[in-house]
Design an enzyme around this catalytic site. Structure first.
Site, PDB file in Angstrom:
ATOM      1  N   ASP A  85      39.059  51.254  35.669  1.00  0.00           N
ATOM      2  CA  ASP A  85      38.540  51.582  36.873  1.00  0.00           C
ATOM      3  C   ASP A  85      38.054  52.680  37.081  1.00  0.00           C
ATOM      4  OD1 ASP A  85      39.187  48.748  37.345  1.00  0.00           O
ATOM      5  OD2 ASP A  85      41.196  49.665  38.596  1.00  0.00           O
ATOM      6  N   GLU A 177      42.705  40.072  36.940  1.00  0.00           N
ATOM      7  CA  GLU A 177      44.572  40.642  36.723  1.00  0.00           C
ATOM      8  C   GLU A 177      45.390  39.413  36.426  1.00  0.00           C
ATOM      9  OE1 GLU A 177      46.212  44.746  38.140  1.00  0.00           O
ATOM     10  OE2 GLU A 177      47.462  43.207  39.149  1.00  0.00           O
TER      11      GLU A 177
END
Length: 227
Positions: A85, A177
């Site tokens: 990220d 995820e």
């Protein structure tokens, strides 16, 4: 773009220093990518992608993006991929010690939790479904990677699973995820990184045994960013 400049500046100080690095930046606003001085042997490549109305869709479609670009160019351009990220910053050394054919990072919110406390997808209708008696670790979606071949297999499998879920009108509880955790349950990573490689100092109290925090979240208003 508000996070990218700090990300790149701190990466140049701490990430794979002394090694050849290509920063692949996925964005729908290539003209806004900041110019940051890079060391010799390091380059930034901007890859234009489409935008999505919901942040959940942005998150989930990155598996498709990584898979597609792996086939198109990553396989012939680099040896390893580190998928992270960008709303983060490097705060200490991150080097070749992380590299392995397939690696995952323990989620900082669950590294001490019992399996029953993991936010796995528990609905059998989803392709990310994990039985309650299964699972060993809960992995973070914000820091994973490995050889390009392994990452291609991972991201392709996760994207294909999400396509099936979309067709069945279901969305995994933690989006991409959840699918990452399902994949790594049945395709064990060859290296597991501690939460020092992904930490949020505002949300979590640092335990004494974590002597270093190497990659940390930048303070932000989540609602504002996601909107």
């Amino acid at each position: 773009m508000i996070f990218l400049e700090l990300f790149l500046q701190t990466a140049e100080k701490h990430f794979m220093v002394g090694h050849r690095v290509t920063y692949y930046v996925f964005t729908d606003r290539p003209a806004d990518v900041p110019r940051v001085p890079l060391a010799e042997g390091r380059q930034l490549v901007v890859l234009e992608v489409r935008n999505y109305a919901r942040w959940q869709d942005v998150s989930m479609h990155r598996m498709e993006m990584i898979s597609n670009f792996s086939r198109q160019r990553f396989l012939r351009e680099v040896d390893y991929l580190v998928c992270v990220d960008v709303d983060m910053k490097f705060s200490d050394h991150v080097g070749v010690e992380i590299l392995s054919p397939l690696f995952g990072t323990l989620h900082p919110g669950f590294y001490r939790a019992a399996r029953e406390g993991f936010t796995y997808e528990r609905r059998p209708r989803s392709q990310a479904y994990i039985l309650r008696e299964e699972g060993d670790f809960y992995y973070a979606g914000g820091f994973f990677g490995g050889s390009v071949v392994e990452v291609l297999q991972l991201t392709t499998a996760c994207h294909q699973a999400m396509v099936v879920d979309w067709a069945n009108a279901i969305e995994a509880v933690c989006h991409d995820e959840s699918h990452l955790n399902r994949y790594l349950l049945y395709h064990k990573p060859t290296k597991v990184l501690s939460p020092e490689y992904l930490w949020d100092e505002r949300m979590l109290q640092r335990p004494p045994f974590l002597r270093k925090l190497r990659y940390v979240a930048v303070p932000k208003n989540h609602t504002e960013i996601r909107n």
